[in-house]
Design a protein around this motif. Structure first.
Motif, PDB file in Angstrom:
ATOM      1  N   LEU A   1      31.206  85.630  46.308  1.00  0.00           N
ATOM      2  CA  LEU A   1      30.757  86.685  46.860  1.00  0.00           C
ATOM      3  C   LEU A   1      29.679  86.618  47.918  1.00  0.00           C
ATOM      4  N   ARG A   2      29.360  85.335  48.091  1.00  0.00           N
ATOM      5  CA  ARG A   2      28.273  84.982  49.100  1.00  0.00           C
ATOM      6  C   ARG A   2      27.222  85.537  48.954  1.00  0.00           C
ATOM      7  N   GLN A   3      26.695  85.821  47.692  1.00  0.00           N
ATOM      8  CA  GLN A   3      25.476  86.401  47.581  1.00  0.00           C
ATOM      9  C   GLN A   3      24.548  85.278  46.983  1.00  0.00           C
TER      10      GLN A   3
ATOM     11  N   CYS B   1      26.189  95.003  45.484  1.00  0.00           N
ATOM     12  CA  CYS B   1      25.961  95.606  46.657  1.00  0.00           C
ATOM     13  C   CYS B   1      24.675  96.015  47.109  1.00  0.00           C
TER      14      CYS B   1
ATOM     15  N   VAL C   1      27.014 102.683  46.609  1.00  0.00           N
ATOM     16  CA  VAL C   1      27.790 103.860  47.069  1.00  0.00           C
ATOM     17  C   VAL C   1      27.186 105.161  46.507  1.00  0.00           C
TER      18      VAL C   1
ATOM     19  N   HIS D   1      34.998  98.636  40.321  1.00  0.00           N
ATOM     20  CA  HIS D   1      34.657  97.355  41.255  1.00  0.00           C
ATOM     21  C   HIS D   1      34.487  96.283  40.454  1.00  0.00           C
TER      22      HIS D   1
ATOM     23  N   THR E   1      41.457  90.209  46.471  1.00  0.00           N
ATOM     24  CA  THR E   1      41.139  89.706  47.878  1.00  0.00           C
ATOM     25  C   THR E   1      42.411  88.695  48.437  1.00  0.00           C
TER      26      THR E   1
ATOM     27  N   CYS F   1      25.995  96.864  54.218  1.00  0.00           N
ATOM     28  CA  CYS F   1      26.997  95.627  53.714  1.00  0.00           C
ATOM     29  C   CYS F   1      26.103  94.376  53.327  1.00  0.00           C
TER      30      CYS F   1
ATOM     31  N   CYS G   1      29.453  90.027  51.846  1.00  0.00           N
ATOM     32  CA  CYS G   1      30.301  89.204  50.784  1.00  0.00           C
ATOM     33  C   CYS G   1      31.388  88.574  51.367  1.00  0.00           C
TER      34      CYS G   1
ATOM     35  N   ARG H   1      34.462  89.783  51.486  1.00  0.00           N
ATOM     36  CA  ARG H   1      35.688  90.231  50.955  1.00  0.00           C
ATOM     37  C   ARG H   1      36.615  90.777  51.728  1.00  0.00           C
TER      38      ARG H   1
ATOM     39  N   CYS I   1      35.922  96.561  49.830  1.00  0.00           N
ATOM     40  CA  CYS I   1      34.687  96.881  49.882  1.00  0.00           C
ATOM     41  C   CYS I   1      34.246  97.748  48.712  1.00  0.00           C
ATOM     42  N   PRO I   2      33.393  97.151  47.979  1.00  0.00           N
ATOM     43  CA  PRO I   2      32.904  98.191  46.869  1.00  0.00           C
ATOM     44  C   PRO I   2      31.907  99.338  47.044  1.00  0.00           C
ATOM     45  N   ASN I   3      31.076  99.082  48.165  1.00  0.00           N
ATOM     46  CA  ASN I   3      30.222 100.170  48.447  1.00  0.00           C
ATOM     47  C   ASN I   3      30.505 101.108  49.758  1.00  0.00           C
ATOM     48  N   ASP I   4      31.727 100.697  50.224  1.00  0.00           N
ATOM     49  CA  ASP I   4      31.934 101.852  51.425  1.00  0.00           C
ATOM     50  C   ASP I   4      31.191 101.353  52.770  1.00  0.00           C
TER      51      ASP I   4
END
Lengths: 384, 1155
Positions: free
Chosen positions: A105-107, A272, A276, A315, A366, B1086, B1089, B1091, B1127-1130
């Motif tokens: 996830l590129r983190q 994230c 959210v 998620h 994905t 954002c 990531c 995705r 996208c998990p968090n909108d």
């Protein structure tokens, strides 16, 4: 690529040997620092510590049955952008697997990391660990390791490793560059050190440890642990599935939740930047609350408890490595881990996906494959 | 609808498109997207053409019609299934309309359109279907190809849910049952205008007078009066105008002829039809010379009489039809299916219920077909075990006067058999009897192999003799002659006839009206080297009216035709630069609290008779953001709509919710209303309350359902983002890579619209493969085409030609690309352009098979062509020529048909035979791909004595070189097995010609630079082979010519024109809007990531290197929402579908309505 060597243990003190190994790692060319759990000064608490000075490794204690947080997140912070040198990271198998997910996830990135994984004997939940160190004044780590490895039992009656660990099928690290083996090894005499990647090979060469054969009993010992844990896991799945089936049961299951969101903070793959549930998406119109209350006659506040957990399941369940930090962090003993593992197991099976298995494997959703999930295709009857 | 004109940034110029099938819709959209106004007519009541009957299309075996919808400026058009209807701001769709006449010339055609009487006002029809339940008439349903029956009043197609209904005027008996039950008064079987048609019946016999009057008035709804004598007739004519006089010849006193003469003199507007007994037919004929229109022979049969009068009525009305001036006309008249019952009918079609056409079988497979998609035998619904397809029924058949290949049937039959096999999970045996399996499309050969290997189709190369009953009742016996010449019999449960294509009914009439020639088989004749141009400038051919075509080719043809039409309009003054829209800027209400007007449409007893409207109003008004709730009577009528506008004026809301029927029909009207009354069009919403109000007893109480439907609409409206539509600026010039005929044609097509083109050619000269091609199979010489095109390109003020130049790299996206090129001196420079058209072509494949390169007598087709052109071929010493087809082709690794080689072989074989009739010419082939009208050349070649011998891929011809050349021995000998005589042949050849096929020229680096994919054979990978055939998936990049797919010259030019037309969509404006529903990113949330980048199917997302944030390209994003789901968090969202909006909408929809 796989090269096996031994790390001598003197006087049964495997911890000292490990510290020697870490020191040696710091001496390997290009390795700038090592991230390793250490007992903090003046405390019994074990936390990841980034060590640059070889002399500052005396409190390194990666075998302690403490697991206050999943180190994948820490390593992701270190590797999100170029670091300017390699860091060796000593991690539990579930931490490595979570980190691999974060890399996808590129983190985080693998380019400047040497992953050192140690066979995992499991760890206590935080409060059990504090009880354990209080009750067993000194030599706690050694006592724990010796008891678990020799008898598979716990050193102190009434204190158990976390359920997440009991249900974990990955006691041996996958994805590590260097593996330190304990299962099936005569740990009073030596530990097993193995390179598991090209990068690991380079490090192994530099370490110059004497080569040995992998002990024949190791595979069997590992299989025994895995079988035991899988059996526990399957019982857990069965029990949990029964108690979360349907909205009403699920609501009861989560009824102790106070929307503190600690589980999300503790979750290593919940990546994230801002959840959210912390944004304005769930700031409902004040009028809305009244309407809901009017509709049902009453409405539980806060309102989005179930939705929060279901969203997180949607998620994260394909990336869940089952480390159990969610339950460890829960102030109200909500069995979050059990819920996540039960649901994740099915989701991961459906996609044929195993988090942390391979950094090249794309996360589900994905990738679109035209030829899958025919059983949920075609909304027949809709629109009639 | 006063606002409609203002909302369109419409360019000057209008185009008429005739036929609303796939071709017509494509051409209309292409022109509309460029900005021209389009009038699209179709004689049927619903658009869609044949495709509405085909649920599945190969190679995807699904439907993808909606992929034709606009990808930029998406809000101008409907965004729903095209089978359910279609609108575009710039397209006026006129169903049930045909072209009555055309006058004038290119740029200024005066056309008259005639509307078939519909008897049902589609605006008032609310689709309740009561009419259908009471209609007593049942006729075979053409939608299901006659396999089911339908009423005279019916839905245009099953997918047209909600109507409007249509009345089949031929079948309708005007009984009036439907008229009586229609709750909205939409049906008028005797419309007022028919009463205006006044008929005078003149006869001395009272019974004739009275019965005629009764028929005319009661059955037909005309006004009829009578006169008993000639004198009385003239008196009546003087008193009032009549459109028609039915005049008896033999009357006492003044006879009919005299009355006719006087009437012609004094009342020339009145048409006269004579009535006569057999005895005086001669007189009647004489009367016609004096000006009578026609004559009727007594005694009358009303069945025969009334259609005649109806026809006269229509002819007279036509003069009053709609007059329109258009710049160009695109004919997309399409095809129809051959009727296998015609002629000798050896397959028993219409005799055995188990014998069906391929179209009928298509319907059996369809979900809305006779058996809801189950595989059963028409007739007795018996289960099926064995099904046969017979190819070429009414194609490649001199007996049915079809010496051509219908192009589509081979693949259609394969597809049907694959679908059948899939549906039956392999439990049905599928056998296909074919002559040549014409898989001449790019991917078709592999489709065929998969059909056999994976789905188990049996392909039998055989000519079927007949199909007969097996004596048991329903079983069928198919008799055929196998490849070895033996008679065989096999039993089947169903036999599907792969019927050929014919010109659509009425093509001849249309051609005559327009003064266009037809070819020998009744299709429109195109000009040389063009698929689209006709002898009459400004009238162009789209779709399949000039040759049967599959969807992909029809779409290319339609876009090419649109390009030609656009050029005509452009040349006659239609500007590509838009006129500035006169609409005022949309008010920005994003910072205002919502003030919503809720308007609820009412009619008859709805909703007042169903529930208390004031309760509804009270409930909705509890919402603090609802400003007012009003009830408006019949918004479907003009009066109602004006009342709605008045309510908007009165309450001045900033958002409007209309509860009414059929939101999909309101799109354009609502937007016009918004713009006329200072509302943001995106702040209006139509909620469909038709179902609760009219669907009867089931479901929750009406009030409750209407309440929550409106509340769901409110929720969406409150949280709507009224911000502006994202746009992208476009550099109005094109880069064309490759200077062959396709590249040059594309460059000209763009440049002729006044837009700049950079044409890059790596070679020394322009022209590509045309430089060595001498002539075509149609015997047109290519050199004139080459020279003229090169001259035009080189002297064009808007084209810069860069020869000896290669592309190094390209960056950017649709609208603004920057391409680096390098010339042969190594100097590098950049070209900025808005779109890219790839036309890098293809070359003849290199071969080492069949002894090529080991003897000068072994040449390729290209080499033979060059020898012929350059006069290097000496036939003196050549006595025998062998041609081998499919060398290294249609087998792995080059498992595709090169399409042009069989044509080249026929061309050369015919040439050689003409030059030297006694020359022995043998063609060794696998499947002869003489598709379309080139089939007639195949026939011609056989007649000329060319011998065709078929071989199998696993037993290719063996070539041996002569050991002692000279001495009367031929240079080479070829061994092959002749399946008909069942023997090995050895053919001595002085010349061996190999058809080696073409390989594309699209190096991976070049493809990568432009962001396009190559297919597995290295050809350009189109976004969608049928629906977006010249687009790359990456917006702004197109391909044409041989790099796209193997094609003939004229087909290549058509792809070039199609590519240019697609490019013009973008190039015609400096600022191109995407759509309101476009994705965005909240950078603060954002996590980078990526995705969303992986997920986006349109490649619209990238990381902006400067800001390090995710960027969404407004023209490439199609608002599909895949990113938002990933996208998990909108952080990724789609405007108009924000999470909050969706949650509130769902919540409102679940609200049982007490709130």
């Amino acid at each position: 690529m796989i090269q096996t060597a031994k790390l001598d243990v003197r006087a049964g003190d495997s911890l000292s040997s490990l510290r020697e190994l870490f020191k040696a790692l710091l001496g390997v060319e290009g390795v700038e620092a090592i991230l390793v759990p250490q007992t903090l000064p003046g405390s019994s608490m074990v936390m990841p510590v980034l060590v640059k000075d070889p002399a500052a490794l005396e409190n390194a204690d990666p075998l302690a049955p403490a697991f206050p947080l999943n180190g994948a997140g820490i390593l992701s912070k270190l590797t999100r952008k170029p670091l300017g040198g390699k860091v060796a990271a000593v991690l539990r198998p579930c931490e490595i697997r979570a980190f691999v997910e974060l890399v996808k996830l590129r983190q985080g990135a693998l380019d400047e990391v040497v992953l050192v994984g140690i066979d995992c004997l499991g760890a206590f939940q935080n409060r059990d660990y504090f009880r354990f160190v209080k009750d067993v004044a000194a030599g706690t780590t050694a006592l724990f390791c010796r008891t678990v490895l020799s008898s598979g039992r716990m050193p102190l009656p009434g204190v158990q490793i976390a359920d997440a660990c009991k249900a974990c099928e990955f006691p041996v690290p996958t994805g590590a560059d260097i593996l330190v083996g304990l299962y099936g090894v005569d740990t009073d005499d030596h530990l097993l050190v193995q390179s598991r990647s090209a990068r690991g090979m380079v490090v192994m060469d530099a370490l110059g440890l004497p080569e040995i054969e992998e002990p024949p009993l190791r595979a069997e010992a590992v299989a025994r642990v895995v079988a035991q844990r899988t059996a526990f896991r399957d019982r857990m799945f069965e029990e949990t599935a029964g108690s979360i089936h349907g909205m009403e049961k699920l609501a009861a299951y989560l009824s102790r939740c106070v929307n503190c969101y600690n589980c999300k903070v503790a979750c290593p793959v919940c990546y994230c930047r801002e959840c959210v549930f912390a944004t304005d998406v769930f700031d409902h119109e004040p009028f809305q609350y009244l309407r809901w209350a009017a509709r049902k006659g009453r409405i539980k506040m806060p309102t989005d408890t179930l939705f929060y957990h279901i969203t997180r399941l949607a998620h994260m369940s394909t990336a869940c490595v089952g480390c159990g930090q969610c339950s460890n962090a829960c102030p109200n003993e909500v069995p979050v881990m059990e819920l996540f593992r039960t649901v994740s197991h099915r989701a991961q099976k459906a996609f044929g996906y195993e988090p942390g298995r391979d950094v090249e494997e794309k996360p589900p959703l994905t990738e679109f494959q035209a030829d899958e999930f025919h059983e949920v295709e075609g909304m027949t009857g809709v629109g009639k | 609808m006063g606002g409609r004109e203002s909302l369109m940034a419409r360019k000057t110029g209008r185009v008429l498109v005739v036929g609303a099938g796939i071709g017509g819709i494509r051409a209309s959209l292409d022109l509309a997207e460029v900005g021209y106004a389009v009038t699209l007519i179709d004689r049927s009541p619903a658009p869609g053409g044949t495709l509405t009957q085909l649920d599945h299309q190969f190679p995807t075996n699904g439907c993808g019609m909606c992929k034709m919808l606009p990808l930029v400026d998406r809000d101008a058009s409907s965004q729903q299934c095209l089978r359910r209807g279609f609108f575009h701001e710039n397209v006026e769709v006129l169903p049930s309309t045909h072209l009555a006449s055309v006058q004038g010339e290119a740029g200024r055609f005066q056309v008259v359109l005639d509307e078939t009487p519909r008897f049902l006002d589609p605006e008032r029809c609310m689709g309740c279907g009561l009419c259908e339940t009471v209609c007593p008439v049942q006729v075979p349903d053409p939608f299901n190809a006659g396999l089911t029956r339908r009423k005279a009043v019916h839905l245009a197609a099953p997918c047209a849910v909600g109507g409007p209904y249509v009345i089949d005027a031929q079948a309708c008996t005007r009984c009036g049952a439907c008229e009586a039950v229609c709750p909205t008064g939409a049906i008028r079987l005797r419309p007022e205008e028919r009463k205006g048609f006044r008929v005078l019946v003149v006869d001395d016999e009272r019974i004739v007078r009275d019965s005629l009057r009764a028929w005319l008035e009661e059955e037909e709804g005309f006004t009829a009066e009578t006169a008993a004598s000639g004198a009385q007739a003239l008196e009546k004519l003087a008193g009032a105008p009549y459109q028609l006089m039915l005049l008896d010849i033999k009357m006492p006193g003044m006879d009919g002829v005299e009355v006719l003469q006087r009437a012609r003199k004094d009342f020339s507007d009145c048409k006269v039809v004579m009535m006569t007994a057999y005895a005086t037919v001669d007189t009647a004929v004489e009367a016609m010379k004096l000006g009578a229109l026609d004559y009727l022979v007594k005694p009358f049969d009303p069945e025969g009489l009334m259609p005649k009068i109806e026809g006269l009525y229509r002819d007279l009305r036509k003069a009053a039809g709609r007059h329109l001036e258009v710049g160009a006309i695109v004919l997309c008249s399409g095809t129809s299916c051959h009727d296998p019952a015609d002629g000798k009918n050896p397959f028993g079609y219409g005799v055995h219920p188990g014998v069906v056409t391929s179209l009928q079988w298509e319907r059996v497979l369809g979900g809305a077909g006779p058996f809801a998609g189950r595989l059963l035998r028409p007739g007795d619904c018996a289960p099926l075990r064995k099904i046969a397809w017979i190819h070429c029924v009414g194609s490649r058949d001199l007996q049915s006067e079809a010496d051509y290949c219908s192009n589509i049937c081979c693949m259609a039959c394969l597809k049907e058999a694959v679908l059948t096999s899939q549906k039956a999970a392999g439990a049905v045996d599928t056998a296909l009897f074919y002559m040549d399996l014409r898989t001449f499309g790019k991917t078709h050969q592999r489709y065929r192999e998969e059909a056999v290997n994976r789905h188990g189709l049996r392909l039998i190369r055989a000519r079927v003799h007949s199909v007969a009953g097996d004596g048991s009742g329903q079983g069928l016996v198919l008799r055929y002659v196998d490849g070895e010449g033996f008679a065989q019999e096999e039993r089947f449960d169903v036999v599907v006839l792969g019927v050929g294509q014919r010109p659509a009914a009425g093509t001849d009439v249309l051609a005559e009206r327009m003064g266009l020639p037809l070819n020998a088989w009744g299709f429109f004749q195109a000009e040389p080297f063009s698929l689209t141009r006709t002898v009459r400038e400004g009238i162009v051919l789209g779709g399949a009216g000039s040759e049967p075509r599959d969807i992909g080719d029809a779409v290319i043809q339609a876009s090419a035709a649109a390009l030609e039409a656009s050029l005509v309009v452009h040349r006659s003054g239609g500007a590509l630069e838009p006129q500035p829209p006169s609409a005022e800027a949309v008010p920005d209400v994003s910072m205002e609290a919502p003030r919503i007007l809720v308007a609820v449409c009412s009619c008859r007893d709805a909703p007042s008779g169903r529930f208390d409207g004031s309760v509804l109003a009270r409930r909705l008004s509890r919402d603090p953001e609802v400003k007012e709730v009003v009830f408006v009577h019949e918004t479907c009528t003009e009066t109602g709509w004006r009342a709605l506008e008045a309510a908007v004026e009165k309450h001045r809301p900033n958002r409007l919710l209309l509860g009414a029927c059929f939101p999909q029909r309101q799109g354009n009207r609502m937007r016009a209303l918004a713009r006329d009354h200072g509302l943001d069009p995106f702040c209006t919403e139509v909620a469909d309350i038709h179902r609760p109000l009219f669907s009867g007893a089931e479901g929750p109480p009406v009030l409750q359902e209407v309440d929550y439907i409106l509340k769901a609409g409110l929720a969406a409206l409150k949280r709507i983002d009224p911000g502006p539509v994202p746009t992208a600026s476009v550099r109005q010039s094109a880069l064309v890579v490759g200077g062959g005929i396709a590249g040059m044609s594309a460059a000209l097509a763009v440049a002729d619209h006044g837009l700049g083109v950079d044409l890059v050619e790596r070679g020394e000269l322009l022209g590509g493969n045309l430089r060595w091609l001498g002539s075509t199979l149609e015997e047109d010489t290519t050199q004139t085409l080459l020279e003229e095109t090169c001259r035009k390109v080189q002297s064009h003020p808007f084209i810069s030609v860069h020869r000896r130049t290669e592309v190094v790299d390209c960056s950017g996206e649709a609208g603004s690309f920057l391409t680096t090129v390098k010339d042969e001196d190594g100097s590098v420079r950049s070209i900025a352009h808005g779109v890219t058209i790839l036309a890098t072509g293809a070359v003849e494949a290199v071969t080492q098979s069949h002894g090529y390169g080991r003897h000068p007598a072994i040449v390729t087709q290209k080499e033979l062509e060059q020898q012929i052109c350059q006069g290097g071929l000496d036939l003196e010493r050549v006595g025998s020529v062998v041609m081998v087809q499919c060398v290294d082709s249609r087998q792995e690794p080059r498992n595709y048909c090169s399409r042009v080689c069989c044509g080249a072989t026929l061309k050369h074989a015919l040439y050689l035979k003409r030059q030297k009739p006694d020359l022995a010419v043998h063609v060794l082939y696998r499947q002869l791909m003489s598709y379309g009208f080139s089939e007639s050349r195949y026939t011609e070649a056989r007649k000329a004595g060319v011998l065709f011998i078929q071989y199998e891929v696993d037993a290719p011809p063996q070539v041996r070189l002569a050991e002692t050349p000279g001495q009367g021995e031929a240079a080479v000998s070829v061994e092959a097995r002749d399946p008909i005589i069942g023997r090995k042949l050895r053919i001595e050849a002085d010349l061996l010609v190999l058809a080696v096929g073409v390989v594309p020229n699209l190096p991976p680096g070049l493809a990568a630079a432009f962001g396009v994919d190559r297919d597995r054979d290295g050809f350009f990978q189109e976004a969608e082979s049928k629906w977006r055939p010249v687009d790359a998936l990456k917006e702004g990049v197109f391909a044409c010519g041989l790099v796209h797919s193997p094609r003939t010259i004229r087909e290549s030019i058509a792809t070039a024109q199609a590519a240019a037309q697609r490019a013009l969509r973008l190039l015609s404006r400096q600022q191109v809007p995407g759509g309101k529903r476009t994705a965005g990113v909240r950078a603060s949330l954002c996590s980078l990531c990526r995705r969303c980048i992986d997920t986006c199917p349109f490649g619209a997302r990238s990381i902006d290197p400067d800001s390090g944030r995710i960027r969404v390209h407004p023209l490439m994003c199609q608002g599909c929402g895949a990113c938002a789901a990933a996208c998990p968090n909108d952080a990724s969202f789609v405007t108009g579908f924000s999470a909050a909006q969706m949650l509130d909408t769902i919540d409102a929809a679940l609200d049982p309505g007490q709130g």
